[in-house]
Design a protein around this motif. Structure first.
Motif, short mmCIF file in Angstrom:
data_model
loop_
_atom_site.label_atom_id
_atom_site.label_comp_id
_atom_site.label_asym_id
_atom_site.label_seq_id
_atom_site.Cartn_x
_atom_site.Cartn_y
_atom_site.Cartn_z
N UNK A 2 0.64 -1.01 -0.15
CA UNK A 2 0.07 -0.08 -0.13
C UNK A 2 0.70 1.30 -0.04
N UNK A 3 1.99 1.17 -0.56
CA UNK A 3 2.77 2.35 -0.67
C UNK A 3 2.25 3.23 -1.95
N UNK A 4 1.84 2.23 -2.83
CA UNK A 4 1.08 2.77 -4.01
C UNK A 4 -0.35 2.21 -4.09
N UNK A 5 -1.44 3.42 -3.94
CA UNK A 5 -2.54 2.95 -3.97
C UNK A 5 -3.00 2.11 -5.25
N UNK A 6 -2.61 2.63 -6.17
CA UNK A 6 -2.74 1.94 -7.65
C UNK A 6 -1.65 2.09 -8.45
N UNK A 7 -1.38 0.96 -9.08
CA UNK A 7 -0.23 0.85 -10.04
C UNK A 7 -0.99 0.56 -11.58
N UNK A 8 -0.06 0.79 -12.36
CA UNK A 8 -0.44 0.56 -13.79
C UNK A 8 0.78 0.22 -14.43
N UNK A 9 0.64 -1.03 -15.01
CA UNK A 9 1.55 -1.81 -16.02
C UNK A 9 1.17 -1.42 -17.56
N UNK A 10 1.93 -0.74 -18.07
CA UNK A 10 1.89 0.04 -19.44
C UNK A 10 1.97 -1.04 -20.62
N UNK A 11 2.22 -2.20 -20.36
CA UNK A 11 2.50 -3.44 -21.43
C UNK A 11 0.84 -4.30 -21.14
N UNK A 12 0.79 -4.95 -22.26
CA UNK A 12 -0.54 -5.98 -22.34
C UNK A 12 -0.08 -7.30 -21.49
N UNK A 13 -1.06 -7.61 -20.78
CA UNK A 13 -1.19 -8.73 -20.07
C UNK A 13 -2.13 -9.79 -20.71
N UNK A 14 -1.96 -11.06 -20.63
CA UNK A 14 -3.17 -11.82 -21.15
C UNK A 14 -4.09 -12.26 -19.84
N UNK A 71 -3.67 -0.69 -20.89
CA UNK A 71 -3.09 -0.42 -19.43
C UNK A 71 -3.79 -1.59 -18.35
N UNK A 72 -2.77 -2.22 -18.01
CA UNK A 72 -3.33 -2.98 -16.72
C UNK A 72 -3.23 -2.28 -15.57
N UNK A 73 -4.13 -2.09 -14.86
CA UNK A 73 -3.99 -1.33 -13.39
C UNK A 73 -4.53 -2.43 -12.35
N UNK A 74 -3.74 -2.26 -11.06
CA UNK A 74 -4.02 -3.22 -10.25
C UNK A 74 -4.14 -2.37 -8.74
N UNK A 75 -4.81 -2.88 -7.72
CA UNK A 75 -4.87 -2.23 -6.65
C UNK A 75 -5.45 -3.13 -5.37
N UNK A 76 -5.09 -2.73 -4.18
CA UNK A 76 -5.63 -3.60 -2.84
C UNK A 76 -7.16 -2.97 -2.79
N UNK A 77 -7.43 -2.01 -3.29
CA UNK A 77 -8.88 -1.25 -3.31
C UNK A 77 -9.65 -1.29 -4.61
N UNK A 78 -10.65 -1.92 -4.79
CA UNK A 78 -11.47 -1.82 -5.78
C UNK A 78 -12.03 -0.53 -6.32
N UNK A 79 -12.03 0.22 -5.25
CA UNK A 79 -12.45 1.85 -5.54
C UNK A 79 -11.53 2.59 -6.58
N UNK A 80 -10.05 2.29 -6.18
CA UNK A 80 -9.01 2.80 -7.24
C UNK A 80 -9.06 2.20 -8.51
N UNK A 81 -9.29 1.13 -8.61
CA UNK A 81 -9.29 0.10 -9.90
C UNK A 81 -10.51 1.00 -10.71
N UNK A 82 -11.67 0.88 -10.04
CA UNK A 82 -13.17 1.48 -10.64
C UNK A 82 -12.95 2.92 -10.89
N UNK A 83 -12.35 3.64 -10.30
CA UNK A 83 -12.10 5.17 -10.56
C UNK A 83 -11.45 5.40 -11.63
N UNK A 84 -10.13 4.59 -11.79
CA UNK A 84 -9.45 4.66 -13.10
C UNK A 84 -10.08 4.16 -14.42
N UNK A 85 -10.86 2.92 -13.86
CA UNK A 85 -11.62 2.34 -15.09
C UNK A 85 -12.58 3.47 -15.63
N UNK A 86 -13.50 4.06 -14.82
CA UNK A 86 -14.48 4.78 -15.13
C UNK A 86 -14.09 6.21 -15.71
#
Length: 151
Positions: free
Chosen positions: A23-35, A64-79
């Protein structure tokens, strides 16, 4: 049955996962595709994750692949960013800075003066995912967490 392990070989991917896990980073983005298999693996590691399609100015699609321990951050980024043009304007950079856990002073400074000289040792700046501003009081406090995750 054999357990699936991610096929991604890039250390930076696992470094981002660890920074996000701790949780040092609330959300991270991997800028390469993942399957899809890797996306499921990320989720099994306890993360909320999504693949966000975006467009470049040249019209190319990027994922972009985004991931977080919180669904809220992923949802906000998605929206906010799904199927949008990557602009890198000030408003986009401010929101991304917030979501990625960057100090506000560093985000503001980067918008006005990208890669401006700062007082960090080169080795310290290299382990960060943001460019520290010269007078930042937060980044030096974050560095031990980044160093711990890098081990």
């Amino acid at each position: 049955m054999a357990k699936y392990q991610s096929t991604i070989k890039d250390f930076e991917f696992y470094y981002l996962l660890e920074l996000t896990r701790q949780k040092t980073k609330p959300l991270s983005r991997w800028e390469k595709p993942v399957d899809e298999k890797t996306l499921r693996w990320i989720r099994r590691q306890g993360f909320f994750a999504d693949i966000i399609p975006r467009k470049t100015f040249s019209g190319n699609s990027v994922y972009e692949t985004v991931f977080s321990k919180s669904g809220r951050f992923v949802s906000l980024y998605h929206n906010k960013f799904k199927n949008t043009l990557i602009r890198h304007d000030a408003a986009e950079q401010k929101l991304e800075g917030f979501l990625f856990g960057y100090p506000g002073c560093c985000v503001q400074n980067f918008i006005k003066h990208p890669y401006h000289e700062n007082l960090l040792a080169k080795a310290d700046q290299e382990i960060l995912f943001h460019w520290a501003c010269k007078s930042c009081r937060v980044t030096p406090q974050l560095l031990p967490y980044y160093k711990e995750a890098k081990k």
